[in-house]
Design a protein around this motif. Structure first.
Motif, PDB file in Angstrom:
ATOM      1  N   CYS A  66      -1.687  -4.266  -9.339  1.00 43.61           N
ATOM      2  CA  CYS A  66      -1.863  -4.206  -7.876  1.00 43.61           C
ATOM      3  C   CYS A  66      -3.319  -4.406  -7.464  1.00 43.61           C
ATOM      4  O   CYS A  66      -3.792  -3.819  -6.484  1.00 43.61           O
ATOM      5  N   VAL A  67      -4.038  -5.236  -8.190  1.00 44.48           N
ATOM      6  CA  VAL A  67      -5.438  -5.541  -7.896  1.00 44.48           C
ATOM      7  C   VAL A  67      -5.521  -6.905  -7.224  1.00 44.48           C
ATOM      8  O   VAL A  67      -4.791  -7.827  -7.577  1.00 44.48           O
ATOM      9  N   ASP A  68      -6.431  -7.047  -6.257  1.00 42.06           N
ATOM     10  CA  ASP A  68      -6.785  -8.356  -5.727  1.00 42.06           C
ATOM     11  C   ASP A  68      -7.787  -8.978  -6.702  1.00 42.06           C
ATOM     12  O   ASP A  68      -8.978  -8.653  -6.692  1.00 42.06           O
ATOM     13  N   VAL A  69      -7.305  -9.851  -7.571  1.00 42.31           N
ATOM     14  CA  VAL A  69      -8.131 -10.419  -8.631  1.00 42.31           C
ATOM     15  C   VAL A  69      -9.030 -11.505  -8.052  1.00 42.31           C
ATOM     16  O   VAL A  69      -8.532 -12.421  -7.386  1.00 42.31           O
ATOM     17  N   PRO A  70     -10.349 -11.439  -8.258  1.00 38.23           N
ATOM     18  CA  PRO A  70     -11.239 -12.491  -7.749  1.00 38.23           C
ATOM     19  C   PRO A  70     -10.831 -13.868  -8.283  1.00 38.23           C
ATOM     20  O   PRO A  70     -10.730 -14.074  -9.492  1.00 38.23           O
ATOM     21  N   GLY A  71     -10.524 -14.773  -7.372  1.00 39.85           N
ATOM     22  CA  GLY A  71     -10.100 -16.100  -7.772  1.00 39.85           C
ATOM     23  C   GLY A  71      -8.717 -16.143  -8.381  1.00 39.85           C
ATOM     24  O   GLY A  71      -8.323 -17.159  -8.966  1.00 39.85           O
ATOM     25  N   GLY A  72      -7.960 -15.038  -8.277  1.00 39.87           N
ATOM     26  CA  GLY A  72      -6.642 -14.966  -8.889  1.00 39.87           C
ATOM     27  C   GLY A  72      -5.622 -14.338  -7.968  1.00 39.87           C
ATOM     28  O   GLY A  72      -5.797 -14.308  -6.741  1.00 39.87           O
ATOM     29  N   PRO A  73      -4.544 -13.784  -8.526  1.00 40.81           N
ATOM     30  CA  PRO A  73      -3.473 -13.211  -7.707  1.00 40.81           C
ATOM     31  C   PRO A  73      -3.964 -12.064  -6.825  1.00 40.81           C
ATOM     32  O   PRO A  73      -4.661 -11.162  -7.292  1.00 40.81           O
ATOM     33  N   GLN A  74      -3.583 -12.087  -5.576  1.00 41.45           N
ATOM     34  CA  GLN A  74      -3.968 -11.046  -4.626  1.00 41.45           C
ATOM     35  C   GLN A  74      -2.824 -10.039  -4.508  1.00 41.45           C
ATOM     36  O   GLN A  74      -2.116  -9.961  -3.498  1.00 41.45           O
ATOM     37  N   ALA A  75      -2.675  -9.230  -5.556  1.00 47.25           N
ATOM     38  CA  ALA A  75      -1.529  -8.326  -5.636  1.00 47.25           C
ATOM     39  C   ALA A  75      -1.621  -7.185  -4.633  1.00 47.25           C
ATOM     40  O   ALA A  75      -0.613  -6.778  -4.041  1.00 47.25           O
ATOM     41  N   GLN A  76      -2.811  -6.621  -4.445  1.00 46.76           N
ATOM     42  CA  GLN A  76      -2.948  -5.539  -3.468  1.00 46.76           C
ATOM     43  C   GLN A  76      -2.601  -6.039  -2.069  1.00 46.76           C
ATOM     44  O   GLN A  76      -1.904  -5.351  -1.310  1.00 46.76           O
ATOM     45  N   THR A  77      -3.071  -7.228  -1.729  1.00 46.92           N
ATOM     46  CA  THR A  77      -2.764  -7.800  -0.417  1.00 46.92           C
ATOM     47  C   THR A  77      -1.260  -8.002  -0.257  1.00 46.92           C
ATOM     48  O   THR A  77      -0.696  -7.751   0.809  1.00 46.92           O
ATOM     49  N   PHE A  78      -0.587  -8.419  -1.324  1.00 50.24           N
ATOM     50  CA  PHE A  78       0.857  -8.624  -1.245  1.00 50.24           C
ATOM     51  C   PHE A  78       1.561  -7.329  -0.877  1.00 50.24           C
ATOM     52  O   PHE A  78       2.392  -7.299   0.044  1.00 50.24           O
ATOM     53  N   PHE A  79       1.240  -6.230  -1.573  1.00 52.41           N
ATOM     54  CA  PHE A  79       1.960  -4.976  -1.336  1.00 52.41           C
ATOM     55  C   PHE A  79       1.494  -4.260  -0.073  1.00 52.41           C
ATOM     56  O   PHE A  79       2.296  -3.600   0.593  1.00 52.41           O
ATOM     57  N   ALA A  80       0.208  -4.362   0.264  1.00 56.82           N
ATOM     58  CA  ALA A  80      -0.308  -3.633   1.425  1.00 56.82           C
ATOM     59  C   ALA A  80      -0.066  -4.377   2.734  1.00 56.82           C
ATOM     60  O   ALA A  80       0.098  -3.735   3.779  1.00 56.82           O
ATOM     61  N   ARG A  81      -0.048  -5.702   2.697  1.00 60.81           N
ATOM     62  CA  ARG A  81       0.057  -6.482   3.933  1.00 60.81           C
ATOM     63  C   ARG A  81       1.350  -7.303   3.995  1.00 60.81           C
ATOM     64  O   ARG A  81       2.165  -7.145   4.896  1.00 60.81           O
ATOM     65  N   ASP A  82       1.514  -8.193   3.040  1.00 55.31           N
ATOM     66  CA  ASP A  82       2.627  -9.142   3.110  1.00 55.31           C
ATOM     67  C   ASP A  82       3.990  -8.467   3.069  1.00 55.31           C
ATOM     68  O   ASP A  82       4.855  -8.743   3.905  1.00 55.31           O
ATOM     69  N   LEU A  83       4.203  -7.617   2.084  1.00 54.53           N
ATOM     70  CA  LEU A  83       5.517  -6.998   1.920  1.00 54.53           C
ATOM     71  C   LEU A  83       5.891  -6.167   3.138  1.00 54.53           C
ATOM     72  O   LEU A  83       7.013  -6.246   3.644  1.00 54.53           O
ATOM     73  N   ARG A  84       4.967  -5.375   3.623  1.00 52.51           N
ATOM     74  CA  ARG A  84       5.268  -4.519   4.771  1.00 52.51           C
ATOM     75  C   ARG A  84       5.597  -5.349   6.007  1.00 52.51           C
ATOM     76  O   ARG A  84       6.544  -5.050   6.741  1.00 52.51           O
TER      77      ARG A  84
END
Length: 376
Positions: A210-228
């Motif tokens: 669930c980390v926003d990886v620099p230059g990689g997958p933005q997992a935190q953004t997915f769960f905190a913003r997109d999914l909701r």
């Protein structure tokens, strides 16, 4: 009879085959004791058969204990996205963000009627900001099924995350989230809630934690913003963080605590079962921080609690005095929480980092979490 990868019949059959192969090896070995190509190939074949059958039985036993995969379909589909069938529901203001792939049939308390036990929808959530997508299930309680569009915004929402590696199916088959929620509501211990059941693996096979990886997958953004945003729009639910909670086991528990501490405007309460308290780096994660030691430090939850202001969130952690190696860190976590944050705990006398222990903790943790949510 259940022949799924996590079922006892499959494990029994694998053990029986392994025993039969071993017995055959003992019987045939004297006949293959000579020199020459055929005896050598025969001995090599027997050794390979023993290794494969015994290894398969061992892997099935480990999976049965830890519940990495709930079915053969889960194992084979973990690293791919199922195609969305023609006619899948993608309507509403968030069109395309939530795609309903179908409904999962289930039975509980003698009924299969969605109007009585609720409906489980298999969904794909696609993130507008992160560009990521994740598969999972959404449990809609019977009260939601019968509610008017205006009343549906009053339902609290819980995001439940499994560990890694795992699949959303174990949250239904092993931890029984929908079943426990229905029982708790019927017993008057919990209000009806919508459950979003997912794995933290949204960039498979990578464990992004669930980390926003620099230059990689933005997992935190997915769960905190997109999914909701996607789930709220599609199901007519409130977006207010006071109505959203997150919980999980193992890595999913770390994600839950981190999402509440880092994005309290998204999740106001979190519950973690056997959670690690810092992101790790291994072959599954790769470099999550782009070589930035400071970024990695901020992903350490104990460091955050001790060095940064704490948000107004409620946090529950669960562990065991015996059998759980995270127990000392759990005590440190509880001790480090300060107002306006609040800490709660479930401490078992004995347990472990396994599904049997988490199954004992989920009922109380789920009821606690929903009790702290108020969409309005």
């Amino acid at each position: 009879m259940k022949w799924d990868i996590g079922g006892a019949p499959a494990l029994f059959l694998a053990a029986l085959v392994a025993a039969a192969v071993f017995g055959a090896a003992v019987w045939l070995w004297p006949r293959l004791a000579g020199r020459g190509v055929r005896p050598v190939l025969g001995r090599a074949g027997i050794q390979l058969a023993i290794t494969l059958t015994a290894g398969s039985a061992l892997l099935l036993a480990v999976n049965s204990s830890y519940g990495f995969y709930g079915s053969w379909h889960d194992l084979l589909s973990l690293r791919r996205e199922d195609p969305v069938p023609a006619g899948a529901d993608a309507s509403g203001p968030g069109a395309g963000a939530v795609l309903v792939r179908g409904t999962r049939s289930w039975r509980h308390a003698g009924s299969e009627d969605p109007a009585v036990i609720g409906r489980i929808e298999a969904v794909t959530v696609r993130g507008a900001r992160s560009g990521l997508s994740g598969q999972g299930y959404v449990y809609l309680p019977p009260q939601y099924v019968h509610a008017s569009a205006g009343r549906r915004a009053e339902f609290p929402v819980v995001l439940a995350l499994s560990g890694f590696p795992s699949t959303p199916g174990v949250l239904i088959d092993r931890l029984r989230y929908p079943q426990l929620a229905l029982d708790a509501v019927r017993a008057g211990r919990m209000r009806p809630a919508v459950l979003v059941l997912m794995t933290p693996t949204v960039a498979p096979p990578r464990d992004t934690q669930c980390v926003d990886v620099p230059g990689g997958p933005q997992a935190q953004t997915f769960f905190a913003r997109d999914l909701r945003a996607a789930v709220s729009s599609h199901y007519g639910l409130a977006l207010d963080a006071r109505g959203w909670g997150v919980m999980g086991n193992s890595v999913g528990g770390y994600c839950a605590l981190k999402l509440a501490l880092r994005t309290p405007d998204a999740y106001r309460a979190a519950a973690a079962l056997s959670a690690p308290y810092a992101a790790v780096r291994d072959a599954d994660t790769g470099d999550l921080f782009g070589g930035d030691a400071g970024r990695g430090q901020r992903e350490d939850l104990l460091w955050r609690l001790r060095n940064l202001p704490q948000p107004p969130v409620s946090l529950l952690v669960a562990s065991s005095r015996r059998g759980e190696h995270q127990y000392p860190a759990t005590l440190e976590f509880i001790d480090a929480v300060r107002a306006p944050a609040r800490a709660f705990s479930i401490i078992l006398a004995s347990g472990g980092h396994n599904y049997e222990t988490w199954a004992r903790e989920v009922p109380s943790a789920l009821e606690w979490l929903v009790g702290r949510l108020s969409p309005h």
